[in-house]
Scaffold this active site. Structure first.
Site, PDB file in Angstrom:
ATOM      1  N   LYS A 186       0.868  -1.179   0.000  1.00 38.47           N
ATOM      2  CA  LYS A 186       0.000   0.000   0.000  1.00 38.47           C
ATOM      3  C   LYS A 186       0.904   1.228   0.000  1.00 38.47           C
ATOM      4  O   LYS A 186       1.527   1.569   0.995  1.00 38.47           O
ATOM      5  CB  LYS A 186      -0.915   0.021   1.220  1.00 38.47           C
ATOM      6  CG  LYS A 186      -1.902   1.169   1.163  1.00 38.47           C
ATOM      7  CD  LYS A 186      -2.983   1.037   2.213  1.00 38.47           C
ATOM      8  CE  LYS A 186      -4.077   2.065   1.982  1.00 38.47           C
ATOM      9  NZ  LYS A 186      -3.584   3.447   1.964  1.00 38.47           N
ATOM     10  N   CYS A 244      24.458  21.724  35.866  1.00 42.83           N
ATOM     11  CA  CYS A 244      24.110  20.311  35.755  1.00 42.83           C
ATOM     12  C   CYS A 244      22.975  19.985  36.730  1.00 42.83           C
ATOM     13  O   CYS A 244      23.078  20.292  37.922  1.00 42.83           O
ATOM     14  CB  CYS A 244      25.344  19.461  36.071  1.00 42.83           C
ATOM     15  SG  CYS A 244      24.954  17.706  36.216  1.00 42.83           S
ATOM     16  N   CYS A 299      30.377  14.728  39.875  1.00 39.41           N
ATOM     17  CA  CYS A 299      28.964  14.637  39.505  1.00 39.41           C
ATOM     18  C   CYS A 299      28.475  13.207  39.735  1.00 39.41           C
ATOM     19  O   CYS A 299      29.011  12.266  39.145  1.00 39.41           O
ATOM     20  CB  CYS A 299      28.783  15.027  38.043  1.00 39.41           C
ATOM     21  SG  CYS A 299      27.101  14.777  37.453  1.00 39.41           S
TER      22      CYS A 299
HETATM   23  S1  IVH Z   1      -6.577  -0.134  -4.821  1.00 40.88           S
HETATM   24  C1  IVH Z   1     -10.750  -0.210  -5.502  1.00 40.88           C
HETATM   25  N1  IVH Z   1      -4.048  -0.602  -4.415  1.00 40.88           N
HETATM   26  O1  IVH Z   1      -4.945   3.670  -0.981  1.00 40.88           O
HETATM   27  C2  IVH Z   1      -9.460  -0.135  -4.858  1.00 40.88           C
HETATM   28  N2  IVH Z   1      -4.980   1.419  -3.583  1.00 40.88           N
HETATM   29  O2  IVH Z   1      -7.871   3.839   0.409  1.00 40.88           O
HETATM   30  C3  IVH Z   1      -8.879   1.188  -4.958  1.00 40.88           C
HETATM   31  N3  IVH Z   1      -3.334   2.857  -2.470  1.00 40.88           N
HETATM   32  O3  IVH Z   1      -5.718   6.554  -1.986  1.00 40.88           O
HETATM   33  C4  IVH Z   1      -7.526   1.287  -4.491  1.00 40.88           C
HETATM   34  N4  IVH Z   1      -1.599   1.558  -2.739  1.00 40.88           N
HETATM   35  O4  IVH Z   1      -4.452   5.464  -3.912  1.00 40.88           O
HETATM   36  C5  IVH Z   1      -5.059   0.253  -4.224  1.00 40.88           C
HETATM   37  N5  IVH Z   1      -1.791  -1.127  -4.143  1.00 40.88           N
HETATM   38  C6  IVH Z   1      -2.820  -0.286  -3.961  1.00 40.88           C
HETATM   39  C7  IVH Z   1      -2.659   0.943  -3.290  1.00 40.88           C
HETATM   40  C8  IVH Z   1      -3.767   1.764  -3.121  1.00 40.88           C
HETATM   41  C9  IVH Z   1      -2.031   2.714  -2.258  1.00 40.88           C
HETATM   42  C10 IVH Z   1      -4.124   4.028  -2.049  1.00 40.88           C
HETATM   43  C11 IVH Z   1      -5.084   4.547  -3.064  1.00 40.88           C
HETATM   44  C12 IVH Z   1      -6.115   5.243  -2.233  1.00 40.88           C
HETATM   45  C13 IVH Z   1      -6.059   4.506  -0.949  1.00 40.88           C
HETATM   46  C14 IVH Z   1      -7.287   3.644  -0.810  1.00 40.88           C
END
Ligand code: IVH
Length: 669
Positions: free
Chosen positions: A118, A409, A433
């Site tokens: 993510k 100190c 100290c």
């Molecule tokens: S899928 C329908 N895959 O996370 C699914 N989102 O809450 C839509 N994000 O701001 C998102 N990495 O930009 C997906 N590998 C990934 C992701 C990802 C980051 C972000 C996305 C959005 C948030 C979703």
């Protein structure tokens, strides 16, 4: 009643206002005043209350939309297909529940997933018409975003034209614009040099860079793009994984960490693998995303208001949290170094509860502008010790006073001094100290020093506080009665300690040197010094030049060693130690039969053909010789390879022998 005892209506109202305010800071101002984790908690609390009291749900609730509206300056763009959000999971149980729901609904035994990092950046939609980039739009509120095409065109990772033959006529891909960590460090250094405001983290830097009104500024920013999917599957394969492969073939970057995994076990295994890898990646991720791989199955699962039911974000524990700085204490180290330490309202961050965090030194406190009473961002990444990153001035109460290093100190009242050009302030009290004395005694007794079993920090605390021990030698004057009378000490443990003290008297010179706590001298260098000098008295008399000829000893350390022995108090400590019976075996190189070159000192210059200079040095040292860097009265000979330096002239001036490489080989043979 809500958790805080107020009516659900009132709590919902407060939460919505807070979330909206945070959205505004995060999405519009690019300057968040709460951590992601705190934001998530507020949203979750609101979701929970709304689930329990569905009559309280309103269309404008933050749970009913994805983000904030577009900021001024960019054209609004309607998303034909809304940009969705993801449901979050913070525990294995929630992941298991996600997998179970899918298996139940699809009526299958096991689900094939695609798992991806993510990415912690800015969501973006890229529209391609006949393979050419036509539009780039931010997510905005999920239905309407901002047209940032001219900025996105400057990002090299985003292809302007797609490759391959089977590119669909219309293609919209979605992904994340991120800033690499290394790029972020460089950018901030550059901004700081130019006296401009720096960014708080790579995500804010990516967002700020993307939303520049002048795209030539964006062009100078180290932005990157990773695609994680397509808006529709028209003209694309029918599995998510295959779509990613296809997009890669079109020349669109997709994270190299994406994997196909099976079932709940596969999901957790992926989560753990990526979690371990997290620190090595050059971009920030805040969790992993699981997606049902089969698109037919995705359709069957459908979506709830803000998120698809076929995908889930499994978040890592936050590495940054915001908490209250209760006070700044000053810790006194072994060498008197004063370290400001933040006392924090306990906060769970990076997987542990943190109550203290280092602030390094007074300059850092000033630079980060943190004041007792402030809300501060605390960071703990991996096994790194927790630190205070910055204050949150937006949450500061008006009358907080700036913090300053005390002039005296806090432990002994001695003056505090800060050497010009050094960041560290020091207590000048030395062993007067009590704090320095305690740290020095702890070091003296530690395993790699004198290894005095049973003499831990609690006992040392008492020995110093009761004025029983002033210097290490006093340890050896302790008797059974005194020890047995201390807290948590019984007759038996007193006996054991006395025995450990007795054993430690039979010392090894390297350990004894290390135990003395000379600034900069670590355990390995202490061993080198021991081997070189063989006896304390010889080391105590050595000049800076000779000290520098010892392995690993540089000019600064040589000066510290010299200064240590020039201090009468330190000499007295050594004398006392010897007087109470601490002994070490004097090993001079000359006594060793295997060392035919013992007592000789050589200087190497020029380049050798048969071995490198450091190999030659090691070979000479193995035979007992000393190898130094400069020609002096004690030099036996200079060994010169080809293109020797000025050392050869110095040797001739002083009438010192000059040997060539053949002479060296004969010498070693
Ligand atoms: S899928 C329908 N895959 O996370 C699914 N989102 O809450 C839509 N994000 O701001 C998102 N990495 O930009 C997906 N590998 C990934 C992701 C990802 C980051 C972000 C996305 C959005 C948030 C979703």
């Amino acid at each position: 009643m809500a958790a805080d005892g107020r009516s659900p209506e009132a709590r919902v109202q407060t939460l919505r206002e807070q979330i909206e305010d945070h959205n505004y800071h995060y999405y519009v101002l690019d300057d968040p005043i709460v951590s992601d984790a705190e934001y998530d908690r507020l949203l979750r609390e609101l979701e929970d209350i709304e689930r329990e009291h569905p009559q309280l749900v309103t269309p404008d609730s933050p749970t009913q939309r994805v983000g904030a509206g577009p900021a001024e300056g960019f054209e609004p763009v309607a998303h034909d297909i809304p940009m969705l959000s993801l449901g979050n999971a913070f525990s294995d149980e929630e992941v298991s529940e996600f997998d179970r729901r899918i298996r139940d609904q699809l009526d299958v035994e096991s689900v094939h997933y695609c798992a991806e990092p993510k990415l912690d950046g800015v969501a973006i939609a890229l529209r391609y018409q006949n393979g050419l980039l036509e539009l780039a739009a931010t997510r905005g509120d999920g239905r309407t975003g901002e047209n940032v095409t001219s900025n996105v065109r400057t990002i090299r990772a985003v292809p302007l034209k797609l490759r391959g033959h089977n590119v669909p006529e219309r293609l919209e891909v979605r992904g994340e614009i991120v800033m690499t960590r290394s790029g972020f460090e460089r950018l901030n250094a550059r901004l700081a040099d130019a006296g401009e405001k720096t960014f708080v983290n790579p995500r804010n830097a990516a967002s700020g860079s993307l939303r520049q009104l002048d795209s030539s500024v964006t062009a100078t920013r180290p932005l990157h793009f990773f695609c994680y999917g397509a808006a529709t599957s028209d003209g694309l394969p029918d599995r998510h994984w295959d779509i990613l492969e296809q997009l890669r073939e079109f020349g669109i970057p997709v994270s190299a960490e994406a994997r196909r995994v099976d079932g709940f076990d596969g999901l957790l295994e992926y989560y753990e693998t990526i979690g371990r890898k997290r620190g090595e990646l050059d971009y920030d991720i805040d969790g992993v995303v699981y997606k049902v791989n089969d698109l037919d199955q995705q359709r069957e699962m459908g979506q709830v208001s803000r998120a698809p039911r076929w995908a889930l974000a499994h978040k890592f524990p936050a590495q940054e949290e915001i908490t209250r700085l209760l006070d700044i204490d000053v810790q006194v180290g072994r060498t008197g170094a004063l370290t400001p330490v933040a006392r924090l309202e306990p906060v769970f961050v990076g997987g542990v509860t943190v109550t203290n965090a280092t602030l390094h030194n007074a300059d850092e406190v000033r630079r980060k502008d943190v004041r007792p009473g402030d809300y501060v961002v605390v960071r703990r990444a991996g096994d790194v010790i927790p630190e205070v990153v910055r204050s949150v001035p937006e949450r500061r109460e008006s009358d907080l006073k700036a913090w300053a290093m005390p002039a005296e100190c806090p432990e002994c009242g001695s003056a505090v001094e800060q050497v010009e050009g050094e960041a560290v302030a020091r207590c000048t009290g030395g062993l007067v100290c009590p704090a320095q004395r305690k740290r020095a005694l702890e070091h003296f007794a530690s395993r790699k020093a004198m290894d005095i079993d049973g003499l831990g920090s609690r006992l040392i605390e008492q020995l110093v506080d009761h004025d029983l021990v002033h210097s290490p030698a006093d340890l050896y004057r302790l008797d059974h009665e005194t020890l047995a009378g201390l807290d948590r000490m019984a007759g038996k443990s007193a006996d054991n300690l006395l025995e450990a003290l007795e054993t430690s008297k039979e010392a090894d010179l390297g350990r004894l040197l290390f135990a003395l706590g000379i600034r900069e001298v670590g355990e390995v260098t202490a061993q080198h010094l021991a081997r070189h000098f063989g006896a304390l008295e010889r080391l105590a008399e050595a000049g800076v030049e000779e000290l520098e000829s010892v392995r690993d000893v540089g000019p600064v350390m040589a000066r510290h060693i010299r200064a240590f022995f020039d201090e009468p108090h330190n000499r007295a400590v050594i004398e006392q130690l010897l007087a109470v019976g601490v002994r070490y075996e004097v090993v001079t190189a000359a006594e060793d039969e295997e060392q035919p070159l013992a007592g000789c000192t050589y200087v190497l210059t020029g380049s050798l053909s048969k071995r490198t200079r450091s190999e030659a040095k090691a070979a000479l040292e193995a035979r007992g010789a000393r190898v130094t860097g400069s020609v002096s009265g004690s030099t036996t000979a200079v060994i010169a390879g080809s293109e020797p330096g000025s050392k050869i002239e110095r040797a001739r001036e002083k009438g010192i022998d000059v040997l060539d490489e053949d002479d060296l080989e004969r010498l070693l043979a």
